[in-house]
Design a protein around this motif. Structure first.
Motif, PDB file in Angstrom:
ATOM      1  N   ARG A 138      98.273  29.986  13.752  1.00 16.20           N
ATOM      2  CA  ARG A 138      98.042  28.851  14.656  1.00 16.20           C
ATOM      3  C   ARG A 138      96.768  28.969  15.473  1.00 16.20           C
ATOM      4  NH1 ARG A 138     103.877  28.424  17.365  1.00 16.20           N
ATOM      5  NH2 ARG A 138     103.193  30.461  18.033  1.00 16.20           N
ATOM      6  N   LEU A 139      96.437  30.157  15.908  1.00 16.50           N
ATOM      7  CA  LEU A 139      95.278  30.324  16.777  1.00 16.50           C
ATOM      8  C   LEU A 139      93.978  30.473  15.997  1.00 16.50           C
ATOM      9  CD1 LEU A 139      96.747  32.584  19.598  1.00 16.50           C
ATOM     10  CD2 LEU A 139      96.578  30.099  19.491  1.00 16.50           C
ATOM     11  N   TRP A 145      95.960  35.772  16.649  1.00 18.72           N
ATOM     12  CA  TRP A 145      97.427  35.805  16.546  1.00 18.72           C
ATOM     13  C   TRP A 145      97.955  37.142  17.038  1.00 18.72           C
ATOM     14  CZ3 TRP A 145     100.375  39.090  13.338  1.00 18.72           C
ATOM     15  CH2 TRP A 145     101.755  38.844  13.377  1.00 18.72           C
ATOM     16  N   HIS A 148      97.394  37.460  20.920  1.00 19.90           N
ATOM     17  CA  HIS A 148      97.870  36.448  21.864  1.00 19.90           C
ATOM     18  C   HIS A 148      99.108  35.648  21.439  1.00 19.90           C
ATOM     19  CE1 HIS A 148      94.137  37.180  23.955  1.00 19.90           C
ATOM     20  NE2 HIS A 148      93.462  36.920  22.852  1.00 19.90           N
ATOM     21  N   ASP A 149      99.577  35.821  20.204  1.00 18.74           N
ATOM     22  CA  ASP A 149     100.659  34.943  19.744  1.00 18.74           C
ATOM     23  C   ASP A 149     101.721  35.692  18.942  1.00 18.74           C
ATOM     24  OD1 ASP A 149     101.890  32.407  19.574  1.00 18.74           O
ATOM     25  OD2 ASP A 149     100.932  31.982  17.647  1.00 18.74           O
TER      26      ASP A 149
END
Length: 170
Positions: A138-139, A145, A148-149
């Motif tokens: 997604r990022l 990812w 941060h995700d």
């Protein structure tokens, strides 16, 4: 005729680190620490248990199959699928390890961690190779990812005791 976009994608894929580029015994030893056996298939031969087909790695039970042209990220990803599974499920795997999004995310996170244990690989190189191969997050990048995700993937691995000690306190 190849489009410029296709040519660029082919060039990126050609730049990824392959099994032939690393010490096979290092990879074999790493997988053995997790109860897996690594097998090198003759170049050009079909790869047993490969979900996507050659040159992608294959898995059958606790066996991981690669060729010299198999990307290192693929070998670590398929091994990661087996590592995240309980022992009783590992023996039942043939080609396709899971339909679970949580297990897939945990596998991606784990393959990045495993790269640090392979001389000449490391997480930064592996994440660049994952991006070049077409992994999609997604990022926008594997690094974004991971940084941060990926809290859910990291927590999933932690709950199962699958994070290296250096990552548990991080």
């Amino acid at each position: 005729m190849t489009t410029p976009e296709e040519a660029a994608a082919e060039a990126r894929e050609a730049s990824v680190l392959r099994v032939a580029d690393i010490a096979f015994d290092d990879a074999r030893s790493l997988l053995a620490r997790h109860g897996l056996q690594l097998h090198r298939v003759t170049d050009g031969a079909p790869i047993p248990g490969s979900y996507w087909g050659a040159p992608e790695a294959g898995i059958i039970g606790t066996q991981v199959y690669v060729r010299g042209d198999t990307p290192v990220h693929s070998m670590l990803h398929e091994a990661g699928h087996l590592i995240v599974l309980p022992a009783e499920r590992r023996t039942q795997v043939h080609t396709d390890a899971t339909d679970s999004i949580e297990e897939e995310d945990a596998t991606c996170y784990l393959q990045i961690l495993l790269a640090d244990a392979l001389p000449g690989v490391g997480r930064e190189r592996l994440m660049r190779d994952m991006d070049a191969w077409g992994y999609s997050f997604r990022l926008g990048s594997t690094q974004a990812w991971f940084d941060h995700d990926a809290d859910n993937a990291r927590a999933w691995l932690a709950r199962r005791g699958l994070l290296p000690a250096s990552c548990v306190a991080a």
